[in-house]
Design an enzyme around this catalytic site. Structure first.
Site, mmCIF file in Angstrom:
data_model
loop_
_atom_site.group_PDB
_atom_site.id
_atom_site.type_symbol
_atom_site.label_atom_id
_atom_site.label_comp_id
_atom_site.label_asym_id
_atom_site.label_seq_id
_atom_site.Cartn_x
_atom_site.Cartn_y
_atom_site.Cartn_z
ATOM 1 N N ASN A 18 11.670 -2.300 -1.776
ATOM 2 C CA ASN A 18 12.878 -1.785 -1.126
ATOM 3 C C ASN A 18 13.879 -1.150 -2.105
ATOM 4 O O ASN A 18 14.824 -0.477 -1.689
ATOM 5 C CB ASN A 18 13.565 -2.867 -0.279
ATOM 6 C CG ASN A 18 12.821 -3.212 1.000
ATOM 7 O OD1 ASN A 18 12.815 -4.357 1.459
ATOM 8 N ND2 ASN A 18 12.182 -2.220 1.615
ATOM 9 N N ASP A 77 12.417 -6.659 10.326
ATOM 10 C CA ASP A 77 12.265 -5.206 10.250
ATOM 11 C C ASP A 77 12.837 -4.490 11.471
ATOM 12 O O ASP A 77 12.787 -5.018 12.584
ATOM 13 C CB ASP A 77 10.784 -4.849 10.089
ATOM 14 C CG ASP A 77 10.588 -3.407 9.637
ATOM 15 O OD1 ASP A 77 11.491 -2.859 8.976
ATOM 16 O OD2 ASP A 77 9.530 -2.830 9.954
HETATM 17 C C1 IPE Z 1 9.333 -4.922 5.057
HETATM 18 O O1 IPE Z 1 9.957 -3.881 5.734
HETATM 19 C C2 IPE Z 1 10.286 -5.560 4.104
HETATM 20 C C3 IPE Z 1 11.393 -6.295 4.706
HETATM 21 C C4 IPE Z 1 11.630 -6.422 5.970
HETATM 22 C C5 IPE Z 1 12.268 -6.929 3.764
HETATM 23 P P1 IPE Z 1 9.857 -2.367 5.233
HETATM 24 O O2 IPE Z 1 10.645 -1.579 6.178
HETATM 25 O O3 IPE Z 1 10.251 -2.292 3.815
HETATM 26 O O4 IPE Z 1 8.291 -2.089 5.347
HETATM 27 P P2 IPE Z 1 7.517 -0.718 5.442
HETATM 28 O O5 IPE Z 1 8.101 0.206 4.422
HETATM 29 O O6 IPE Z 1 7.724 -0.194 6.835
HETATM 30 O O7 IPE Z 1 6.103 -1.079 5.198
HETATM 31 C C1 IPE Z 2 14.539 -4.148 7.559
HETATM 32 O O1 IPE Z 2 14.943 -3.054 8.302
HETATM 33 C C2 IPE Z 2 15.502 -4.516 6.471
HETATM 34 C C3 IPE Z 2 15.000 -4.280 5.111
HETATM 35 C C4 IPE Z 2 13.826 -3.802 4.795
HETATM 36 C C5 IPE Z 2 15.899 -4.622 4.029
HETATM 37 P P1 IPE Z 2 14.637 -1.578 7.831
HETATM 38 O O2 IPE Z 2 15.771 -1.110 7.011
HETATM 39 O O3 IPE Z 2 13.313 -1.481 7.194
HETATM 40 O O4 IPE Z 2 14.655 -0.819 9.229
HETATM 41 P P2 IPE Z 2 13.675 0.315 9.676
HETATM 42 O O5 IPE Z 2 12.288 -0.234 9.548
HETATM 43 O O6 IPE Z 2 13.913 1.469 8.774
HETATM 44 O O7 IPE Z 2 14.062 0.579 11.084
HETATM 45 MG MG MG Z 3 11.437 -1.097 7.920
#
Ligand code: IPE
Ligand code: IPE
Ligand code: MG
Length: 247
Positions: free
Chosen positions: A75, A27
């Site tokens: 996602n 993340d």
């Molecule tokens: C969790 O991250 C899912 C992955 C890293 C694949 P998210 O960015 O989707 O989680 P939330 O929305 O902050 O809970």
């Molecule tokens: C994690 O990074 C990757 C996926 C969830 C696919 P994010 O895209 O959630 O990055 P932030 O949390 O918005 O910074």
């Molecule tokens: Mg995220």
């Protein structure tokens, strides 16, 4: 030497007492890019490169199982362009992994629902799993289109079918019967869960499997989470006292 006592390094890891199974929620890609004035998608590109680096390190030091959360069932709510970029990065990664697994003796598994994924990516996932079937080194589980509630719901559905067909009685259903119907069947539960990116939640990751895992959260964003950060997480894990409900 001088008058200063040397403090043990925060990152000092006992490589003979590693967690067997490490799980990571990848993340912070989007925020990493935003802070640099780049589009979120650029963060995903750097994040996927970083995965390669950290996975290689895990393999080198002798981690047995590495499970990463790459794309959740939630996602899909993101803008089409972002989802498209993540999917093409995953495709690129899987194509390269098909070569890598043989060279590095890695076992590759995908945990998650195949529903909604393109035929191309599904075919690649299947090929990568087949190619790595006989490998005996580190097992990498990529959670793609993964949601723990979806995983548990599917397991319940399969159990109910088995009960209806008389293969198993409702009374005899055990934890093992549920466990063996999860994507993770046959894999020991994670010892250590790492979540970079500053959030302190599970976001629907491995709800069953993490029941007794040690949790490590850090503000470092995934693209900047390097070998040193992993060492730091492992060192923190090694200081924990796991009781599993005992004394
Ligand atoms: C969790 O991250 C899912 C992955 C890293 C694949 P998210 O960015 O989707 O989680 P939330 O929305 O902050 O809970
Ligand atoms: C994690 O990074 C990757 C996926 C969830 C696919 P994010 O895209 O959630 O990055 P932030 O949390 O918005 O910074
Ligand atoms: Mg995220």
């Amino acid at each position: 030497m001088g008058i200063f006592k040397r403090k043990p390094k925060e990152t000092s890891v006992d490589f003979n007492a590693l967690p067997e199974h490490v799980a990571i929620i990848l993340d912070g890609n989007g925020r990493w890019a935003k802070r640099r004035g780049m589009p979120r998608t650029a963060g995903h590109a750097v994040g996927s490169e970083n995965f390669r680096k950290v996975a290689t390190y895990c393999n080198d030091i002798g981690i047995k199982y590495l499970t990463v959360y790459a794309f959740s069932t939630e996602n899909w709510k993101r803008p089409d362009e972002e989802v498209g970029t993540i999917m093409s990065l995953l495709e690129k990664y899987i194509i390269e992994a098909i070569e890598e697994v043989r060279k590095k003796n890695l076992k590759l598994r995908f945990w998650g629902s195949r529903e909604g994924l393109s035929d191309r990516i599904k075919a690649l996932m299947e090929r990568a799993e087949e190619e790595s079937d006989n490998m005996t080194g580190m097992q990498v589980n990529v959670c793609l289109n993964y949601g723990a509630r979806n995983e548990i719901t599917n397991a319940v559905r399969r159990l109910v079918h088995d009960v209806a067909e008389g293969k198993i009685s409702a009374e005899s259903i055990s934890e093992d019967d549920i466990d063996s119907r999860l994507y993770s069947a046959g894999t020991p539960a994670p010892d250590l869960l790492i979540r970079p990116g500053g959030e302190m939640r599970l976001s629907n990751f491995l709800l069953w499997q993490l029941a007794y895992s040690e949790m490590y959260f850090t503000d470092k964003l995934w693209p900047e989470f390097d070998e040193n950060e992993l060492n730091r997480a492992i060192a923190a894990f090694q200081k924990r006292n796991r009781r599993f409900g005992g004394v």
